[in-house]
Every structure is written in C-alpha cells, then in structure tokens.
Enzyme design. Sequence first.
Site, PDB file in Angstrom:
ATOM      1  N   GLU A  91      62.922  -0.929 -22.660  1.00 15.03           N
ATOM      2  CA  GLU A  91      64.367  -0.737 -22.477  1.00 15.03           C
ATOM      3  C   GLU A  91      64.746  -0.883 -21.013  1.00 15.03           C
ATOM      4  OE1 GLU A  91      64.690   3.046 -25.525  1.00 15.03           O
ATOM      5  OE2 GLU A  91      65.627   3.149 -23.577  1.00 15.03           O
ATOM      6  N   CYS A 104      68.306   0.200 -14.404  1.00 15.87           N
ATOM      7  CA  CYS A 104      67.211   1.155 -14.609  1.00 15.87           C
ATOM      8  C   CYS A 104      66.104   0.444 -15.382  1.00 15.87           C
ATOM      9  CB  CYS A 104      67.739   2.359 -15.381  1.00 15.87           C
ATOM     10  SG  CYS A 104      66.474   3.550 -15.798  1.00 15.87           S
ATOM     11  N   CYS A 111      54.588   6.870 -22.752  1.00 15.04           N
ATOM     12  CA  CYS A 111      54.328   7.647 -21.530  1.00 15.04           C
ATOM     13  C   CYS A 111      53.380   8.781 -21.893  1.00 15.04           C
ATOM     14  CB  CYS A 111      55.647   8.216 -20.997  1.00 15.04           C
ATOM     15  SG  CYS A 111      55.468   9.180 -19.478  1.00 15.04           S
ATOM     16  N   CYS A 115      56.459  15.399 -21.118  1.00 21.45           N
ATOM     17  CA  CYS A 115      57.538  16.353 -20.818  1.00 21.45           C
ATOM     18  C   CYS A 115      58.215  16.760 -22.130  1.00 21.45           C
ATOM     19  CB  CYS A 115      58.558  15.747 -19.858  1.00 21.45           C
ATOM     20  SG  CYS A 115      57.840  15.263 -18.278  1.00 21.45           S
ATOM     21  N   CYS A 118      61.710  15.121 -23.355  1.00 19.46           N
ATOM     22  CA  CYS A 118      61.958  13.692 -23.153  1.00 19.46           C
ATOM     23  C   CYS A 118      61.625  12.881 -24.403  1.00 19.46           C
ATOM     24  CB  CYS A 118      61.111  13.211 -21.978  1.00 19.46           C
ATOM     25  SG  CYS A 118      61.319  11.475 -21.592  1.00 19.46           S
ATOM     26  N   CYS A 335      66.345   8.005 -21.466  1.00 23.88           N
ATOM     27  CA  CYS A 335      65.114   7.227 -21.565  1.00 23.88           C
ATOM     28  C   CYS A 335      64.480   7.277 -22.930  1.00 23.88           C
ATOM     29  CB  CYS A 335      64.070   7.787 -20.625  1.00 23.88           C
ATOM     30  SG  CYS A 335      64.671   8.066 -19.033  1.00 23.88           S
TER      31      CYS A 335
END
Length: 348
Positions: A91, A104, A111, A115, A118, A335
């Site tokens: 993205e 961005c 990932c 977290c 997220c 995100c």
Amino acid sequence: MKKTLYDYTYEQLIDYVLVHDQKSYRAKQLYTWLYKKRIATIDDMHDVSKVFRDHLKNEFETNSLILKEKQVSADQTVKYLFELSDGYLVESVLMHHDYGKSVCVSTQIGCNMGCGFCASGLIKKQRNVTAGEMVQQVLFIQNELDANDERVSSVVVMGIGEPFDNYDHVLDFLKIINSDHGLGIGARKLTISTCGLIDGILKLAEEPLQINLAISLHAPNDAIRSQIMPINRVFPIKDLMQALDVYYEKTKRRITYEYLLLAGINDDVKHANELADLIRNQNAYVNLIPYNPVPEQPYQRPSIKKAFAFYDQLKKRNIQVTLRQEHGVDIDAACGQLRSKRMKEVES
Ligand code: SAH
C-alpha cells in the site's frame, strides 16, 4: 525475482555501467530517462546503444508494480494498492497538505513488530520490500501527478513494515529519490518512522543524509509501552532515549515523537505529564494521533475533549505538540487496513 534499474543508487549505477564497459556518463543518462523523463520501457532510451539496451532488457524488469486498486477519500487522500511481481500486495498513500503533496511508502510485506493496535502486524513479515519497489511506489504516484504538473514534495516512510528491519533497502531508496539526478526530493522532506530499533537509530546517526526521524513512542513509561508494543521489552524507553541522545548529538536534528491516543490506556493528563517529564530536555516535538480503530484490535479512540486535554497539558508544559489532522479515515488509510481487508477476502 529480477532486479529493476530502480534498485540502484546513482553511485551504484555508475559502478554497474563501468563494470559493463560503458562510460560513467551512461549512469546519468539512465537516471535522466528513469526519473526526469520517466519513460515506460528501456527501448525508449534513445541515446543508449541498442546493444546496451538489449543487455539491460535481459538483466532487468522494467516495471515490477501494478496498480490493483485505488481509493479516494472525501479529503482527496488517495490510497493505492499495488501488486508486486511475485504477487504480494503493498500500500501507498498520497496526502495533500497545504505545504505540498506527501507520499507514505510501505517497506515490508507484513511486519514482525506485533504492535497491539496496528493492522499491519496482523500479517507477519513475508519479505522486505526492495529499494526499487519503494522507488516505484513514489514514481507511480508522481506519474499521475504529472498530468497536473504537480510534484511529490515529501515522502514519509510510515507505511506497512518497520523500516529499520529493512535498513539497507530503505536507505538506498531514500538516496535514490533524494539524488539531484533523480527525483531530487530534499533530504529535509524525507522522514523515517520507527517503533524504536536502536541499532537503526544509531546507524542513521552516522549517515550524511539529513533526513527526519520520527519515533512511534505511544506511551510515557515501560509498563504501558511493553503492553502495547512488544519491541519495548527488547529496547526499553531508557535505552531508546539514550540512543536518541546520541542521534541528536551527532545530527542536531529535532526528533519527532508520534503518540497514538488510545482510550483508557495512555490518554490521561497524568500520562501527558509523564511524557513531558521524559522529553522535556530534548529538542523534540510530539505529534498526537487519534487512533484509527482496527476491527481486529481491542483499542478505541478517545473523545476529542480528552485528546485536547492531553494536548493542552503538553502545551502547558512547554512541549511542542500538534494534534494530527486525519487523512482518509473513510478509506482505511491507517497502515495495513486496506491490504489486510483484501487479504481476508482472498482467504475466505
Ligand atoms: N514501523 C514504523 C512505521 C509504520 S507504522 C513505526 O512503528 O513507526 C506508522 C505509524 O502509524 C506508527 O506511528 C504507528 O504506530 C501508527 N499506527 C499504526 N496503526 C495505527 C492506527 N490504527 N491508527 C493510527 N495510527 C496507527
């Protein structure tokens, strides 16, 4: 997976052409075609010999990114979903600010930082995004802006992924888009955001490139931070602050802290005071971000009143602070949200 010419920094490309018996000015020609004229195929490079063009066509893929989906929000924020040559999705987001157009960029497929709030971390890291794939995210959007004679004026490395878990590609990417022979986006218009990988911070401190560093802090103490960000158990706040002191000593560049406001977790005035105590001696600036709820995660956004009380308290304590204006909330612009939604549709 084949490389693309977009993977090469200017210096690396000079080395490449020299190794292939070309004169060094060939690198400048190639960069001009790729970044100034922004051609679609190697065959368009008219001043490069046919033999060398054929060689390049054999070695490189021209374009390894295809647009799969585009969403435009009410405030004109545009979210792009791209497919890479091995089928993974990334993205990118284009935001319109009064100071210019900002892109961005995503740095990893998934990932590993985990977290708790997220959407990106819902899918573990599959692989790093290459420098060339990051360059192409920016180039694709720049090519669209060309129609209105507009420019990408700043780039934030704040999309999916942890940039310091892909340090070399991210730095090459920034060097490529910063190069005067390339897009020429000023170093001061480039920002890396990290959850706080200390080795990356210390390495960046040694780089000649004067880019901005943003830290996703999100909590004023280890108890809360470890609860919402597992990385804090590896690099607790004290170690992070020490690394940032070193970074500041070396670069003299102001540090940005991102602080996500999560209702009932880190949004009380006492947390604002704790945060002020933590950073009061630093040349720093706090960007408060109202949480963009992710259906799979248990957190909520606080009320506007609560967010302003936090903001006011930091102001009162003489901390430089802004409450982030939101972009594209109506299009899953936080995100990983668009991509994780599409992945689920594919899985189900
Ligand atoms: N790994 C890097 C960059 C990617 S995340 C980092 O941690 O900084 C970019 C920013 O968006 C981080 O500050 C992250 O904490 C924040 N973020 C993640 N999910 C969010 C959400 N749902 N709403 C608002 N911000 C979010």
